[in-house]
Design a protein around this motif. Structure first.
Motif, mmCIF file in Angstrom:
data_model
loop_
_atom_site.group_PDB
_atom_site.id
_atom_site.type_symbol
_atom_site.label_atom_id
_atom_site.label_comp_id
_atom_site.label_asym_id
_atom_site.label_seq_id
_atom_site.Cartn_x
_atom_site.Cartn_y
_atom_site.Cartn_z
ATOM 1 N N LEU A 138 0.823 -1.210 0.000
ATOM 2 C CA LEU A 138 0.000 0.000 0.000
ATOM 3 C C LEU A 138 0.855 1.257 0.000
ATOM 4 O O LEU A 138 1.825 1.359 0.756
ATOM 5 C CB LEU A 138 -0.904 0.034 1.232
ATOM 6 C CG LEU A 138 -1.970 -1.046 1.351
ATOM 7 C CD1 LEU A 138 -2.773 -0.834 2.630
ATOM 8 C CD2 LEU A 138 -2.884 -1.063 0.141
ATOM 9 N N GLY A 139 0.458 2.222 -0.815
ATOM 10 C CA GLY A 139 1.026 3.555 -0.768
ATOM 11 C C GLY A 139 0.247 4.404 0.220
ATOM 12 O O GLY A 139 -0.526 3.883 1.029
ATOM 13 N N PRO A 140 0.380 5.731 0.151
ATOM 14 C CA PRO A 140 -0.243 6.592 1.161
ATOM 15 C C PRO A 140 -1.738 6.815 1.005
ATOM 16 O O PRO A 140 -2.420 7.122 1.982
ATOM 17 C CB PRO A 140 0.514 7.914 1.007
ATOM 18 C CG PRO A 140 0.996 7.917 -0.413
ATOM 19 C CD PRO A 140 1.302 6.481 -0.727
ATOM 20 N N ASN A 161 7.046 1.382 6.191
ATOM 21 C CA ASN A 161 8.452 1.154 5.881
ATOM 22 C C ASN A 161 9.139 2.501 5.626
ATOM 23 O O ASN A 161 8.637 3.324 4.854
ATOM 24 C CB ASN A 161 8.554 0.248 4.657
ATOM 25 C CG ASN A 161 9.971 0.030 4.186
ATOM 26 O OD1 ASN A 161 10.553 0.892 3.533
ATOM 27 N ND2 ASN A 161 10.526 -1.123 4.491
ATOM 28 N N GLN A 162 10.258 2.754 6.265
ATOM 29 C CA GLN A 162 10.887 4.070 6.202
ATOM 30 C C GLN A 162 11.280 4.457 4.777
ATOM 31 O O GLN A 162 11.043 5.592 4.338
ATOM 32 C CB GLN A 162 12.108 4.112 7.113
ATOM 33 C CG GLN A 162 12.751 5.487 7.209
ATOM 34 C CD GLN A 162 13.953 5.478 8.127
ATOM 35 O OE1 GLN A 162 14.870 4.678 7.948
ATOM 36 N NE2 GLN A 162 13.960 6.349 9.116
ATOM 37 N N THR A 167 10.077 7.498 -0.417
ATOM 38 C CA THR A 167 9.981 7.475 -1.878
ATOM 39 C C THR A 167 8.556 7.683 -2.391
ATOM 40 O O THR A 167 8.374 7.972 -3.573
ATOM 41 C CB THR A 167 10.525 6.155 -2.440
ATOM 42 O OG1 THR A 167 9.805 5.056 -1.869
ATOM 43 C CG2 THR A 167 12.007 6.009 -2.129
ATOM 44 N N GLN A 168 7.569 7.530 -1.529
ATOM 45 C CA GLN A 168 6.189 7.797 -1.885
ATOM 46 C C GLN A 168 5.757 9.102 -1.210
ATOM 47 O O GLN A 168 6.490 9.658 -0.392
ATOM 48 C CB GLN A 168 5.282 6.641 -1.459
ATOM 49 C CG GLN A 168 5.709 5.293 -1.996
ATOM 50 C CD GLN A 168 5.658 5.208 -3.512
ATOM 51 O OE1 GLN A 168 4.684 5.643 -4.118
ATOM 52 N NE2 GLN A 168 6.702 4.662 -4.126
#
Length: 214
Positions: A138-140, A161-162, A167-168
């Motif tokens: 999943l992205g934001p 995940n940091q 990156t997203q």
């Protein structure tokens, strides 16, 4: 170079997934061995960190709990909440079947978190997630959708995940949620995902996002 383990292969192949169907099929295939081949072998301490944050921050009204991307039930095991209802939500029916054997959840529900979640609207007093907001998953944007399943004032403890966060556009989405009056200012805690050394991901880190729905 450290030797590759089944757990490391599980992780790296998971990072390459692209669609909800990919995720469901992938996790269905190895659900029965996930706890031993991944959680135990890699020293996966992420669920413990999420549960610990809940125990530090939760008020009496922060229930029932939605465990987002619950998998085989790692967060519920660490929560150890005998008197609080926990519902597990995941895209993999086979992972949910393993979670059911632990008898820790009030309900286990199949859902695609990239789709509307109206069926759960205004249900939960807390929303937790470990390991679902990461590469190949999943992205934001689903962070916005998760607001709909929570009651006003609900506690959110969401692990990201940091590297994925960086990156997203997690920062942009969170800032928009705060400035739009949807959530309180977001606090972040950095944690080490794995307790065991000696594999390629031993130093991987996650950010635990903590905020409340307004």
């Amino acid at each position: 170079m450290p030797p590759r383990t089944p757990g490391q292969s599980i992780l790296e192949n998971a990072y390459r997934l692209a669609t909800p169907d990919d995720n469901a099929s992938y996790y269905n295939a190895f659900a029965a061995s996930y706890d031993t081949d991944f959680i135990e072998q890699m020293g996966y301490q992420y669920p413990k960190a999420i549960a610990g944050a809940y125990h530090r921050l939760a008020a009496p009204g922060d229930a029932p709990v939605a465990d987002i991307g619950c998998g085989t039930g790692g967060v519920a095991v660490e929560l150890a909440l005998a008197d609080t209802a926990i519902d597990g939500i995941d895209i993999s029916s086979e992972m949910l079947a393993v979670a059911a054997q632990k008898s820790l959840y009030r309900a286990l529900l199949i859902a695609d978190l990239t789709a509307p979640l109206d069926v759960f609207a205004n249900t939960y007093g807390a929303v937790l997630s470990a390991g679902t907001f990461t590469h190949g998953h999943l992205g934001p944007e689903p962070l916005r959708g998760l607001l709909h399943i929570a009651r006003p004032g609900a506690l959110f403890i969401i692990g990201v995940n940091q590297h994925h966060f960086q990156t997203q556009d997690f920062a942009g989405v969170l800032d928009a949620m705060v400035t739009g009056g949807a959530v309180t200012p977001v606090e972040m805690t950095e944690i080490k995902i794995y307790s065991k050394d000696g594999h390629d991901h031993s130093n991987d880190r996650a950010l635990i996002l903590q905020y409340r729905k307004i």
